[in-house]
Scaffold this active site. Structure first.
Site, mmCIF file in Angstrom:
data_model
loop_
_atom_site.group_PDB
_atom_site.id
_atom_site.type_symbol
_atom_site.label_atom_id
_atom_site.label_comp_id
_atom_site.label_asym_id
_atom_site.label_seq_id
_atom_site.Cartn_x
_atom_site.Cartn_y
_atom_site.Cartn_z
ATOM 1 N N HIS A 173 0.542 -1.160 0.074
ATOM 2 C CA HIS A 173 0.353 -0.278 0.185
ATOM 3 C C HIS A 173 1.142 1.643 0.044
ATOM 4 O O HIS A 173 0.769 2.084 -0.446
ATOM 5 C CB HIS A 173 -1.311 0.047 1.225
ATOM 6 C CG HIS A 173 -1.417 0.894 1.300
ATOM 7 N ND1 HIS A 173 -1.311 2.103 2.328
ATOM 8 C CD2 HIS A 173 -2.600 1.560 0.497
ATOM 9 C CE1 HIS A 173 -2.154 3.164 2.412
ATOM 10 N NE2 HIS A 173 -3.317 2.974 1.364
ATOM 11 N N GLU A 230 2.636 2.119 -3.495
ATOM 12 C CA GLU A 230 1.358 2.692 -4.323
ATOM 13 C C GLU A 230 1.461 3.310 -4.128
ATOM 14 O O GLU A 230 1.098 4.748 -4.814
ATOM 15 C CB GLU A 230 -0.279 1.597 -3.951
ATOM 16 C CG GLU A 230 -1.490 2.510 -4.615
ATOM 17 C CD GLU A 230 -3.103 2.404 -3.902
ATOM 18 O OE1 GLU A 230 -3.386 4.045 -3.773
ATOM 19 O OE2 GLU A 230 -3.066 1.351 -2.822
#
Length: 441
Positions: free
Chosen positions: A78, A81
Site C-alpha cells: 500500500h 502504491e
C-alpha cells in the site's frame, strides 16, 4: 456495515531496447472476444474492444499485495502504491495525474491482499498517455528519501482515519487478525501502525525492484481501441523492460480452526456491533458459488437477516452477511449487525439464523432469486468499461481471465441442497471467530 478498488527506458537500459521483441498471441480467443497476448519479457496483455463510445480504460495489475509481505514489513504494498505517484525523472510528482486530468481522464490505484492495480479512464485517442507513463514508472520510479518520509505521515494518518478512528473497521480488522493465526491475511492491507513507521526507502526500493516487473504484471485495455495499435504501443514502451526473477508465492497454510475464538473491543462509538467470521474457500473452489448464493439469500432488506432479526424480531438496527470469493487463498465469510438494545440477544438470534440454514435448505424460490440478483449485478456491471477490465484483471491473477466466463455457470448450477451443504460444512461453532464492540463514553 460498510462493504467491503517509455521513452526514458531506452536511455536507462539501452541494451535491452536493441533486442527483438516478439508477441505471442493466444489462438483460443475467438469465442470470448478477448485478445490475449504475451511479450517475450513475460508481460501479459488482455484487450477487449468495445466501440459503443470513444472512451477506454487502461489498467495495469501487479501480482503483489499484502499477502507477499512479511512480519515487521506490513503495509509495503500500500505504501508503494502511494509512492508510485511521486514521479520519475521524466514525469515529476503529480505530473502523471495532472496530464491525465488535462486530457479529460481520471486515474487512481488500489491495493488489496492479493494484488495492486493502477488505472486511467480516458478518451480512447489519448490511451497512448497511459501506455507511455505506466511503462516509465514501472522501471524509473524516483523514491526520494524526503518523499518517503513525507508520504509515511500521510499513510499513518490514513490508517488513523480509516481504521483506528472508525469503530466498525477497527473491529473488522481485529476479527480478521484473530481468525488468521499463521497466514499473511492476518495482517491489514494498510499495515500495522508500528510497521508503517519503521518502513524505509530501502525497504520500498527492494520491494519495487522485486515485484514491479513485466513478468509480474498484466495490462488490461477495454473500450474503443484497435488491438493491433495498442500492441504496437505496448511493445514499443514495455518491450524493452527486462523481466525480473520473481519467485513463486509461498505462504504458510492456515491451520484448521478447532475452537471458537472471541474478542471484545472497547472504543469510543455510538453503538455496539457484532461480527462473526467463518473460514471459507475462495474462487475457483466449487463451494464458492454456493457461498455466494447463500450470502445473497441473507443480504439486503429482502434477505433473511433483515426480515427476521431487524423487521420481525426488532433485535437489530441492521444486519449483514458478506462474502467475497476473490482471494488467492481461503478467506472469511462475515456475519454481523448492530443491536437495537441487547447485543447478547442479537448474537443468539444470529446464530439461530445460521443454524437454520444448516438444518434445512433454502427454498427453490430463494435460490432462484439470489442467482438472478447475482447474474444481474455481474452482467449489468459490465456496462462499465472499468468493471470489464477489473473482472479480467482480478480473474487473471486468480488463475485465468477465463474464470470470469465460468463464474455465472458455477452460480447457475447451485441448488438448495448445495447451499445447505456449504452451510453445514463451514458454519460450525469451532470454525467461528466472534468480535464484540462495546462503546465507551
Amino acid at each position: 456495515m460498510k462493504r467491503i478498488l517509455l521513452i526514458l527506458i531506452c536511455v536507462l537500459v539501452p541494451a535491452s531496447c536493441t533486442q527483438p521483441v516478439t508477441v505471442q498471441k493466444d489462438s483460443s480467443q475467438a469465442v470470448s472476444g478477448i485478445k490475449d497476448y504475451r511479450l517475450n519479457n513475460g508481460l501479459k496483455v488482455l484487450i477487449s474492444e468495445d466501440h459503443k463510445a470513444p472512451v477506454a480504460s487502461f489498467q495495469i495489475w501487479y501480482n503483489v499485495g499484502s499477502i507477499n509481505e512479511t512480519q515487521g514489513k506490513t503495509g509495503l504494498s500500500h505504501f508503494l502504491e502511494h509512492m508510485m505517484f511521486k514521479g520519475t525523472q521524466k514525469y515529476g510528482s503529480k505530473v502523471f495525474s495532472n496530464l491525465v486530468q488535462k486530457n479529460g481522464g481520471v486515474d487512481n490505484a488500489g491495493t488489496t491482499r492479493d494484488f495492486t492495480v493502477y488505472y486511467q479512464n480516458l478518451a480512447s485517442d489519448r490511451i497512448n498517455l497511459s501506455v507511455e507513463m505506466e511503462a516509465d514508472r514501472m522501471i524509473n520510479l524516483f523514491l526520494k528519501s524526503e518523499d518517503v518520509e513525507s508520504e509515511k505521515k500521510v499513510v499513518m494518518e490514513e490508517r488513523r482515519m480509516r481504521i483506528e478512528d472508525d469503530p466498525e473497521d477497527f473491529l473488522l480488522e481485529q476479527v480478521t487478525a484473530k481468525a488468521f493465526t499463521t497466514h499473511p491475511y492476518h495482517n491489514p492491507v494498510i499495515g500495522w501502525m508500528g510497521d508503517i513507521a519503521s518502513l524505509s526507502r530501502e525497504d520500498l526500493m527492494r520491494y519495487y525492484k522485486t515485484y514491479y516487473a513485466p513478468n509480474n504484471a498484466v495490462i488490461v485495455v477495454t473500450g474503443d481501441v484497435n488491438s493491433d495499435e495498442i500492441m504496437k504501443l505496448v511493445t514499443k514502451h514495455f518491450g524493452g523492460i527486462p523481466s525480473a526473477p520473481v519467485k513463486a508465492l509461498s505462504v504458510p497454510t492456515e491451520p484448521v480452526q478447532k475452537e471458537q475464538r472471541r474478542l471484545t473491543v472497547k472504543k469510543q462509538a455510538k453503538l455496539p456491533l457484532i461480527i462473526i467470521a467463518y473460514h471459507v474457500p475462495s474462487v475457483p473452489h466449487t463451494d464458492a458459488y454456493a457461498l455466494d448464493v447463500l450470502s445473497q439469500i441473507f443480504s439486503g432488506k429482502s434477505g433473511r437477516l433483515y426480515q427476521s432479526i431487524v423487521k420481525k424480531e426488532k433485535l437489530a438496527i441492521n444486519a449483514f452477511a458478506n462474502y467475497s470469493g476473490i482471494h488467492k487463498d481461503a478467506y472469511l465469510f462475515y456475519w454481523g449487525g448492530t443491536p437495537a438494545a441487547d447485543i447478547n440477544k442479537l448474537e443468539t438470534a444470529m446464530f439461530k439464523e445460521i443454524e437454520g440454514i444448516t438444518a434445512a435448505p433454502p427454498t427453490e424460490r430463494e435460490v432462484k432469486k439470489a442467482k438472478n440478483q447475482i447474474e444481474a449485478t455481474f452482467v449489468m456491471g459490465q456496462d462499465s468499461l472499468f468493471f470489464q477490465g477489473e473482472l479480467l484483471g482480478m480473474f487473471e491473477l486468480l488463475g485465468s481471465w477465463r474464470l470470469k466466463d465460468k463464474y455465472l455457470d458455477g452460480v447457475a448450477k447451485v441448488t438448495p441442497a448445495d447451499v445447505q451443504a456449504v452451510a453445514k460444512k463451514y458454519f460450525t461453532p469451532q470454525n467461528s471467530t466472534v468480535g464484540i464492540l462495546i462503546p465507551e463514553e
